[in-house]
Design an enzyme around this catalytic site. Structure first.
Site, short mmCIF file in Angstrom:
data_model
loop_
_atom_site.label_atom_id
_atom_site.label_comp_id
_atom_site.label_asym_id
_atom_site.label_seq_id
_atom_site.Cartn_x
_atom_site.Cartn_y
_atom_site.Cartn_z
N TYR A 171 72.53 40.72 22.89
CA TYR A 171 73.57 39.77 23.26
C TYR A 171 74.94 40.23 22.78
O TYR A 171 75.30 40.00 21.63
CB TYR A 171 73.31 38.43 22.56
N ILE A 203 63.30 44.39 26.76
CA ILE A 203 64.71 44.11 26.48
C ILE A 203 65.09 42.83 27.18
O ILE A 203 64.74 42.62 28.35
CB ILE A 203 65.58 45.27 27.02
N LYS A 204 65.79 41.98 26.44
CA LYS A 204 66.19 40.70 27.01
C LYS A 204 67.70 40.63 27.01
O LYS A 204 68.34 40.83 25.96
CB LYS A 204 65.61 39.62 26.11
N VAL A 205 68.27 40.42 28.20
CA VAL A 205 69.73 40.28 28.31
C VAL A 205 70.06 39.04 29.13
O VAL A 205 69.18 38.44 29.74
CB VAL A 205 70.38 41.53 28.98
#
Ligand code: FBP
Length: 305
Positions: A171, A203-205
């Site tokens: 983030y 991966i988290k965006v």
């Protein structure tokens, strides 16, 4: 094992059998099991945003067991939460849904511009609770980012040695980046690349906006005519930025919003080759039956993409 899951696992050949098995667990569980797509329930908002902002809309969510039940009933691939929430239900629901223990957290009671999360769990906790993966948030753009990168480097090494998978929430945020820049397509793509370079398996965006924030990057986007006009194009670009699609990239749901707006976003993410979604507030802030229905609708979009 489906062909697609086998293909995805082949991108992680450097990992040991334990880590590959845990990645397979995440990919094979629930309604989307075997498709190569994932929908994960994250409930760390109690810590990140506070209890009322998180749970007052649907007070059942104050109870940690509620979120296990929601993830299980909806057939999510995994449930991710900080230490306390997982400890409160991991034994009762052992084996029912893969778990991701978030190892760092920050609260909203300190209002500095540079997030600097605390380590609130470790790899031993993740193993003790039967988790498949550790989770960790980095804030590229914060003056404390290098500390986070060094922490996840150590934790990822330990987790991988213990056969766990590694999920990074990336983030962009802090004094190095403007508010608009946090979700700018160039910045989100860069954040995905940093997480991949730090050794994340997943991966988290956030879904990227069409804004391009960094002047040096803008010139390249323009000269190379990188298509970023639609959300699907931007998602494709972000996925390409994480090792040319050879890392699993999933996108967050964001603040609770109307059904149609959320579904439209999900359709674009699926069209752009996103691997799935992590949907917190948009699910647990709705009554359970409605949330399960919505999560199924989201999963079916990914399944048919
Ligand atoms: P939501 O679907 O509720 O946005 O959850 C996804 C998530 O990544 C959570 O894990 C995290 O608490 C939240 O987003 C962070 O949101 P914010 O941008 O407000 O810090």
């Amino acid at each position: 094992m489906s062909k697609r899951v086998k293909e995805i696992l082949s991108w992680y050949r450097g990992e040991n059998p334990g880590t590959l098995t845990n990645l397979a667990r995440l990919l094979n569980h629930g309604r989307l099991g075997g498709t190569g797509k994932l929908v994960i329930l994250p409930v760390d908002q109690g810590f990140e945003h506070g209890p009322a902002r998180s749970f007052a809309k649907n007070p059942a969510g104050y109870d940690p067991r509620y979120h296990f039940e929601l993830a299980i009933e909806a057939g999510c691939n995994a449930y991710a939460a900080p230490l306390g929430f997982l400890e409160a239900g991991a034994a009762e629901f052992a084996g029912d849904v893969p778990l991701i223990l978030k190892l760092n957290s920050s609260d909203s009671l300190f209002s500095g511009s540079d997030p600097s999360p605390a380590l609130t769990g470790d790899v031993d906790d993740a193993l003790r609770l039967g988790c498949s993966a550790i989770g960790f948030t980095i804030y590229p753009g914060s003056s404390a980012r290098n500390e986070m990168y060094q922490q996840i480097r150590e934790l990822a090494l330990e987790a991988k040695s213990a056969g766990l998978a590694v999920v990074i929430w990336s983030y962009p945020r802090g004094s190095g980046i403007s508010k608009q820049g946090e979700t700018a397509v160039d910045v989100v793509a860069y954040a995905a690349q940093i997480a991949a370079q730090l050794g994340a398996h997943l991966i988290k965006v956030k879904p990227p906006s069409a804004h391009i924030d960094q002047e040096a990057a803008r010139k390249v986007y323009e000269s190379e005519r990188i298509p970023v006009g639609t959300l699907a194009e931007r998602v494709r670009h972000v996925v390409q930025s994480a090792f040319n699609g050879r890392r699993i990239v999933i996108f967050s749901g964001g603040e609770a919003k109307g059904h149609d707006a959320l579904i439209e976003d999900i359709r674009s993410i699926a069209e752009g080759g996103g691997f799935g979604s992590i949907v917190g507030r948009n699910s647990f802030q709705r009554p359970k039956s409605e949330a399960v229905e919505l999560l199924h609708e989201i999963m079916d979009i990914y399944a048919n993409a």
